[in-house]
Motif scaffolding. Structure first.
Motif, PDB file in Angstrom:
ATOM      1  N   VAL A  21     -16.176   3.054  25.623  1.00 32.21           N
ATOM      2  CA  VAL A  21     -16.930   2.170  26.521  1.00 32.21           C
ATOM      3  C   VAL A  21     -17.415   0.902  25.834  1.00 32.21           C
ATOM      4  CG1 VAL A  21     -17.640   4.100  27.986  1.00 32.21           C
ATOM      5  CG2 VAL A  21     -19.203   3.289  26.199  1.00 32.21           C
ATOM      6  N   GLY A  22     -17.515   0.913  24.510  1.00 33.59           N
ATOM      7  CA  GLY A  22     -17.991  -0.256  23.785  1.00 33.59           C
ATOM      8  C   GLY A  22     -16.921  -1.287  23.487  1.00 33.59           C
ATOM      9  N   ASP A  65     -26.184  -7.832  26.958  1.00 32.70           N
ATOM     10  CA  ASP A  65     -26.942  -7.044  25.986  1.00 32.70           C
ATOM     11  C   ASP A  65     -26.097  -5.908  25.439  1.00 32.70           C
ATOM     12  OD1 ASP A  65     -29.130  -8.627  26.447  1.00 32.70           O
ATOM     13  OD2 ASP A  65     -30.041  -7.251  27.881  1.00 32.70           O
ATOM     14  N   ARG A  66     -26.336  -5.612  24.170  1.00 33.00           N
ATOM     15  CA  ARG A  66     -25.574  -4.549  23.519  1.00 33.00           C
ATOM     16  C   ARG A  66     -26.454  -3.910  22.458  1.00 33.00           C
ATOM     17  NH1 ARG A  66     -19.900  -3.602  22.483  1.00 33.00           N
ATOM     18  NH2 ARG A  66     -19.589  -2.787  20.401  1.00 33.00           N
ATOM     19  N   THR A  72     -24.223  -1.138  26.554  1.00 28.87           N
ATOM     20  CA  THR A  72     -23.525  -2.414  26.597  1.00 28.87           C
ATOM     21  C   THR A  72     -23.501  -2.886  28.041  1.00 28.87           C
ATOM     22  OG1 THR A  72     -21.528  -3.609  25.917  1.00 28.87           O
ATOM     23  CG2 THR A  72     -21.193  -1.417  26.873  1.00 28.87           C
ATOM     24  N   SER A  73     -23.371  -4.173  28.215  1.00 25.90           N
ATOM     25  CA  SER A  73     -23.281  -4.711  29.575  1.00 25.90           C
ATOM     26  C   SER A  73     -22.352  -5.910  29.580  1.00 25.90           C
ATOM     27  CB  SER A  73     -24.668  -5.114  30.100  1.00 25.90           C
ATOM     28  OG  SER A  73     -25.181  -6.196  29.361  1.00 25.90           O
ATOM     29  N   LEU A  92     -22.526  -5.141  35.087  1.00 24.22           N
ATOM     30  CA  LEU A  92     -22.394  -3.706  34.846  1.00 24.22           C
ATOM     31  C   LEU A  92     -23.054  -3.364  33.517  1.00 24.22           C
ATOM     32  CD1 LEU A  92     -20.905  -0.997  35.789  1.00 24.22           C
ATOM     33  CD2 LEU A  92     -19.414  -1.519  33.864  1.00 24.22           C
ATOM     34  N   THR A  93     -23.814  -2.258  33.524  1.00 24.62           N
ATOM     35  CA  THR A  93     -24.407  -1.735  32.298  1.00 24.62           C
ATOM     36  C   THR A  93     -23.917  -0.314  32.093  1.00 24.62           C
ATOM     37  OG1 THR A  93     -26.389  -3.082  32.609  1.00 24.62           O
ATOM     38  CG2 THR A  93     -26.571  -1.216  31.097  1.00 24.62           C
ATOM     39  N   VAL A  94     -23.519  -0.010  30.865  1.00 27.23           N
ATOM     40  CA  VAL A  94     -23.094   1.331  30.476  1.00 27.23           C
ATOM     41  C   VAL A  94     -24.102   1.826  29.449  1.00 27.23           C
ATOM     42  CG1 VAL A  94     -21.260   2.730  29.478  1.00 27.23           C
ATOM     43  CG2 VAL A  94     -20.680   0.665  30.777  1.00 27.23           C
ATOM     44  N   ALA A  95     -24.720   2.983  29.728  1.00 30.40           N
ATOM     45  CA  ALA A  95     -25.694   3.557  28.804  1.00 30.40           C
ATOM     46  C   ALA A  95     -25.269   4.969  28.428  1.00 30.40           C
ATOM     47  CB  ALA A  95     -27.074   3.567  29.446  1.00 30.40           C
TER      48      ALA A  95
END
Length: 148
Positions: A21-22, A65-66, A72-73, A92-95
């Motif tokens: 995802v990163g 932001d990361r 990450t977004s 989109l934000t992935v946490a």
């Protein structure tokens, strides 16, 4: 503003999931309709997607932001594109969070601001976003599903 968040626990450690995802280059492996990613650098990338009608569609994104290994977004660059008729913003934000037993809880949050008459379709957009995020989570979980 339609904001949709979905989550899933996947059977892999956060560091392993982060490798997928990163890195925007890995989007074709798990993000719906993305066929390839081009022009990846520290700040931008372009998704090349296949539409439901089979046409190739390009969408440019700016990394946001990361927090290495955790979040990450990325935001779609809309100005001057056909997407700008519908969206004012789309991010989109992935946490990632440890979920015990070597698993990871993945949360996808899609925040969009609709523009003009598209605002009347908020419920439809929210429903479509849920389907898209669920499909992405399904594909991500399948990448790390235990093999028999």
């Amino acid at each position: 503003m339609p904001v949709v968040a979905r989550h899933r626990v996947v059977a892999a450690a956060p560091g392993t999931v982060w490798q997928t995802v990163g890195d925007p280059r890995r989007l074709p492996a798990w993000w719906p309709r993305v066929e390839r990613v081009e022009g990846v650098d520290r700040h931008h990338f372009t998704q090349v997607m296949r539409s439901e009608r089979g046409a190739l569609v390009r969408a440019d994104f700016r990394r946001g932001d990361r927090v290495e290994g955790r979040r990450t977004s990325w935001a779609q660059e809309l100005h001057g594109t056909p997407f700008a008729r519908v969206f004012r913003t789309s991010e989109l934000t992935v946490a990632l969070e440890p979920a015990g037993d070597g698993a990871t809880r993945v949360t996808l949050t899609l925040a969009q601001r609709l523009q003009g008459s598209a605002r009347l379709g908020t419920l439809m957009v929210r429903r479509a976003n849920r389907r898209q995020l669920d499909a992405a989570l399904d594909a991500l979980a399948a990448l790390y599903a235990p093999t028999a």
